[in-house]
Design a protein around this motif. Sequence first.
Motif, PDB file in Angstrom:
ATOM      1  N   THR A  47       9.924  17.424 -27.196  1.00 52.63           N
ATOM      2  CA  THR A  47      10.041  16.096 -27.810  1.00 52.63           C
ATOM      3  C   THR A  47      11.487  15.625 -27.950  1.00 52.63           C
ATOM      4  O   THR A  47      11.722  14.517 -28.437  1.00 52.63           O
ATOM      5  N   GLN A  48      12.427  16.487 -27.536  1.00 50.70           N
ATOM      6  CA  GLN A  48      13.846  16.152 -27.607  1.00 50.70           C
ATOM      7  C   GLN A  48      14.268  15.747 -29.015  1.00 50.70           C
ATOM      8  O   GLN A  48      14.905  14.717 -29.237  1.00 50.70           O
ATOM      9  N   HIS A  49      13.905  16.596 -29.978  1.00 46.17           N
ATOM     10  CA  HIS A  49      14.291  16.387 -31.366  1.00 46.17           C
ATOM     11  C   HIS A  49      15.339  17.408 -31.801  1.00 46.17           C
ATOM     12  O   HIS A  49      15.254  18.586 -31.451  1.00 46.17           O
ATOM     13  N   GLN A  50      16.288  16.948 -32.580  1.00 46.72           N
ATOM     14  CA  GLN A  50      17.309  17.829 -33.133  1.00 46.72           C
ATOM     15  C   GLN A  50      16.786  18.489 -34.406  1.00 46.72           C
ATOM     16  O   GLN A  50      15.714  18.125 -34.914  1.00 46.72           O
ATOM     17  N   PRO A  51      17.520  19.475 -34.950  1.00 49.26           N
ATOM     18  CA  PRO A  51      17.116  20.080 -36.218  1.00 49.26           C
ATOM     19  C   PRO A  51      16.908  19.013 -37.289  1.00 49.26           C
ATOM     20  O   PRO A  51      17.669  18.049 -37.390  1.00 49.26           O
ATOM     21  N   GLY A  52      15.846  19.169 -38.077  1.00 44.95           N
ATOM     22  CA  GLY A  52      15.536  18.214 -39.125  1.00 44.95           C
ATOM     23  C   GLY A  52      14.567  17.134 -38.685  1.00 44.95           C
ATOM     24  O   GLY A  52      14.064  16.379 -39.518  1.00 44.95           O
ATOM     25  N   GLY A  53      14.268  17.065 -37.386  1.00 45.99           N
ATOM     26  CA  GLY A  53      13.408  15.999 -36.892  1.00 45.99           C
ATOM     27  C   GLY A  53      11.924  16.302 -36.968  1.00 45.99           C
ATOM     28  O   GLY A  53      11.103  15.391 -37.096  1.00 45.99           O
ATOM     29  N   LEU A  54      11.559  17.581 -36.874  1.00 40.06           N
ATOM     30  CA  LEU A  54      10.162  17.989 -36.907  1.00 40.06           C
ATOM     31  C   LEU A  54       9.933  19.042 -37.979  1.00 40.06           C
ATOM     32  O   LEU A  54      10.781  19.913 -38.181  1.00 40.06           O
ATOM     33  N   PHE A  55       8.799  18.968 -38.642  1.00 38.30           N
ATOM     34  CA  PHE A  55       8.350  20.039 -39.524  1.00 38.30           C
ATOM     35  C   PHE A  55       7.303  20.790 -38.716  1.00 38.30           C
ATOM     36  O   PHE A  55       6.245  20.244 -38.397  1.00 38.30           O
TER      37      PHE A  55
ATOM     38  N   HIS B  99      -1.868  23.845 -25.261  1.00 43.37           N
ATOM     39  CA  HIS B  99      -1.116  23.928 -24.005  1.00 43.37           C
ATOM     40  C   HIS B  99      -1.894  24.683 -22.939  1.00 43.37           C
ATOM     41  O   HIS B  99      -2.843  25.425 -23.235  1.00 43.37           O
ATOM     42  N   SER B 100      -1.496  24.505 -21.715  1.00 40.62           N
ATOM     43  CA  SER B 100      -2.141  25.168 -20.585  1.00 40.62           C
ATOM     44  C   SER B 100      -1.914  26.678 -20.652  1.00 40.62           C
ATOM     45  O   SER B 100      -0.951  27.155 -21.248  1.00 40.62           O
ATOM     46  N   ASP B 101      -2.818  27.426 -20.041  1.00 40.51           N
ATOM     47  CA  ASP B 101      -2.716  28.888 -19.952  1.00 40.51           C
ATOM     48  C   ASP B 101      -2.566  29.536 -21.332  1.00 40.51           C
ATOM     49  O   ASP B 101      -1.812  30.499 -21.498  1.00 40.51           O
ATOM     50  N   CYS B 102      -3.276  29.003 -22.313  1.00 37.01           N
ATOM     51  CA  CYS B 102      -3.195  29.542 -23.675  1.00 37.01           C
ATOM     52  C   CYS B 102      -3.979  30.845 -23.773  1.00 37.01           C
ATOM     53  O   CYS B 102      -5.190  30.877 -23.514  1.00 37.01           O
TER      54      CYS B 102
ATOM     55  N   ILE C  27       2.315  23.282 -19.024  1.00 44.20           N
ATOM     56  CA  ILE C  27       3.592  23.981 -18.887  1.00 44.20           C
ATOM     57  C   ILE C  27       4.237  23.735 -17.532  1.00 44.20           C
ATOM     58  O   ILE C  27       5.448  23.491 -17.435  1.00 44.20           O
ATOM     59  N   GLU C  28       3.447  23.805 -16.469  1.00 43.32           N
ATOM     60  CA  GLU C  28       4.012  23.703 -15.119  1.00 43.32           C
ATOM     61  C   GLU C  28       4.543  22.313 -14.785  1.00 43.32           C
ATOM     62  O   GLU C  28       5.614  22.172 -14.199  1.00 43.32           O
ATOM     63  N   SER C  29       3.815  21.289 -15.191  1.00 43.19           N
ATOM     64  CA  SER C  29       4.199  19.926 -14.816  1.00 43.19           C
ATOM     65  C   SER C  29       4.997  19.181 -15.880  1.00 43.19           C
ATOM     66  O   SER C  29       5.636  18.173 -15.590  1.00 43.19           O
ATOM     67  N   GLY C  30       4.947  19.654 -17.126  1.00 41.12           N
ATOM     68  CA  GLY C  30       5.591  18.940 -18.221  1.00 41.12           C
ATOM     69  C   GLY C  30       4.784  17.736 -18.677  1.00 41.12           C
ATOM     70  O   GLY C  30       5.240  16.949 -19.510  1.00 41.12           O
ATOM     71  N   HIS C  31       3.574  17.611 -18.168  1.00 41.75           N
ATOM     72  CA  HIS C  31       2.687  16.485 -18.476  1.00 41.75           C
ATOM     73  C   HIS C  31       1.991  16.720 -19.824  1.00 41.75           C
ATOM     74  O   HIS C  31       1.667  17.855 -20.171  1.00 41.75           O
ATOM     75  N   ILE C  32       1.776  15.655 -20.588  1.00 40.52           N
ATOM     76  CA  ILE C  32       1.049  15.749 -21.855  1.00 40.52           C
ATOM     77  C   ILE C  32      -0.120  14.774 -21.839  1.00 40.52           C
ATOM     78  O   ILE C  32       0.028  13.608 -21.459  1.00 40.52           O
TER      79      ILE C  32
ATOM     80  N   THR D 119     -11.630  10.592 -25.635  1.00 44.12           N
ATOM     81  CA  THR D 119     -11.252  11.272 -24.406  1.00 44.12           C
ATOM     82  C   THR D 119      -9.739  11.451 -24.367  1.00 44.12           C
ATOM     83  O   THR D 119      -9.008  10.774 -25.098  1.00 44.12           O
ATOM     84  N   PHE D 120      -9.288  12.374 -23.522  1.00 43.13           N
ATOM     85  CA  PHE D 120      -7.852  12.590 -23.357  1.00 43.13           C
ATOM     86  C   PHE D 120      -7.317  11.687 -22.258  1.00 43.13           C
ATOM     87  O   PHE D 120      -7.950  11.515 -21.211  1.00 43.13           O
ATOM     88  N   VAL D 121      -6.141  11.114 -22.505  1.00 43.20           N
ATOM     89  CA  VAL D 121      -5.498  10.224 -21.540  1.00 43.20           C
ATOM     90  C   VAL D 121      -4.027  10.628 -21.423  1.00 43.20           C
ATOM     91  O   VAL D 121      -3.476  11.281 -22.312  1.00 43.20           O
ATOM     92  N   PRO D 122      -3.357  10.250 -20.320  1.00 45.20           N
ATOM     93  CA  PRO D 122      -1.938  10.594 -20.158  1.00 45.20           C
ATOM     94  C   PRO D 122      -1.076   9.936 -21.246  1.00 45.20           C
ATOM     95  O   PRO D 122      -1.138   8.721 -21.433  1.00 45.20           O
ATOM     96  N   LEU D 123      -0.300  10.735 -21.927  1.00 42.89           N
ATOM     97  CA  LEU D 123       0.550  10.206 -22.994  1.00 42.89           C
ATOM     98  C   LEU D 123       1.590   9.237 -22.446  1.00 42.89           C
ATOM     99  O   LEU D 123       1.896   8.228 -23.088  1.00 42.89           O
ATOM    100  N   ALA D 124       2.138   9.520 -21.277  1.00 41.66           N
ATOM    101  CA  ALA D 124       3.180   8.666 -20.702  1.00 41.66           C
ATOM    102  C   ALA D 124       2.678   7.251 -20.459  1.00 41.66           C
ATOM    103  O   ALA D 124       3.469   6.297 -20.474  1.00 41.66           O
ATOM    104  N   GLU D 125       1.358   7.098 -20.267  1.00 44.90           N
ATOM    105  CA  GLU D 125       0.789   5.784 -19.987  1.00 44.90           C
ATOM    106  C   GLU D 125       0.076   5.183 -21.198  1.00 44.90           C
ATOM    107  O   GLU D 125      -0.352   4.020 -21.160  1.00 44.90           O
ATOM    108  N   HIS D 126      -0.056   5.969 -22.264  1.00 43.37           N
ATOM    109  CA  HIS D 126      -0.773   5.498 -23.456  1.00 43.37           C
ATOM    110  C   HIS D 126      -0.021   5.955 -24.706  1.00 43.37           C
ATOM    111  O   HIS D 126      -0.519   6.733 -25.511  1.00 43.37           O
ATOM    112  N   THR D 127       1.183   5.456 -24.869  1.00 42.64           N
ATOM    113  CA  THR D 127       2.055   5.921 -25.950  1.00 42.64           C
ATOM    114  C   THR D 127       1.598   5.496 -27.332  1.00 42.64           C
ATOM    115  O   THR D 127       2.035   6.070 -28.335  1.00 42.64           O
TER     116      THR D 127
END
Length: 219
Positions: free
Chosen positions: A50-58, A98-101, A184-189, A198-206
């Motif tokens: 998620t490209q968060h610095q310390p303090g950004g996520l709990f 995540h994949s391959d859990c 993990i392999e593609s970096g896709h969420i 249903t699940f949809v691509p996050l990049a297209e449904h923010t």
Amino acid sequence: MKEIIEGFLKFRKDVYPAHQDLFKGLAHQQSPRTLFISCSDSRLVPELVTQHQPGGLFVIRNAGNIVPSYGPEPGGVTASVEYAVTALQVTDVVICGHSDCGAMKAIATCACMDSMPAVGSWLRYADSARIVNQARHHNSERERIEAMVHENVIAQLANIQTHPSVRLALEEGRLFLHGWVYDIESGHIETYDGTRRTFVPLAEHTEVCATPVQFATAV
């Protein structure tokens, strides 16, 4: 262990000085806006993804990104959820599989847990996902495992809504739930669309979130 210590020394020498103001600001307070619940798997690093610095996520991490339903003997996950929602007033909760859990693979393939009784007991919190997944047809074992990862995210979204602090925040309209599956392999969420179920691509449904989903039962 040597590599870990060397990493710390590099942090002290190069990273900390470059972010000294950030760490000083975090020394006595934190105000993350998101509670991120993910698997303990070493290949998924929430702050990196998620490209968060310390303090950004709990962050809460455990085997299978599981959230036990609320009960009379609350554990560490329950306490952390309550603290994030009530004390820190986070506005969003992300439950990320995540994949391959390994945990979901063990459930989907009915792996023997005799040598790891604590793991077996812990994974019972994914029973509703297991039962749903077993009732569906899958063309391959790989497909069965992938489906289990997705079903488990849905199950944990249901479980977390049994927590009083979460229910109150949802009723007051100050909290939104999100269900993600990271590849993990593609970096896709993929993100769970609570309206379409249903699940949809996050990049297209923010703007999608899981909050509209109404669950009848939890594990």
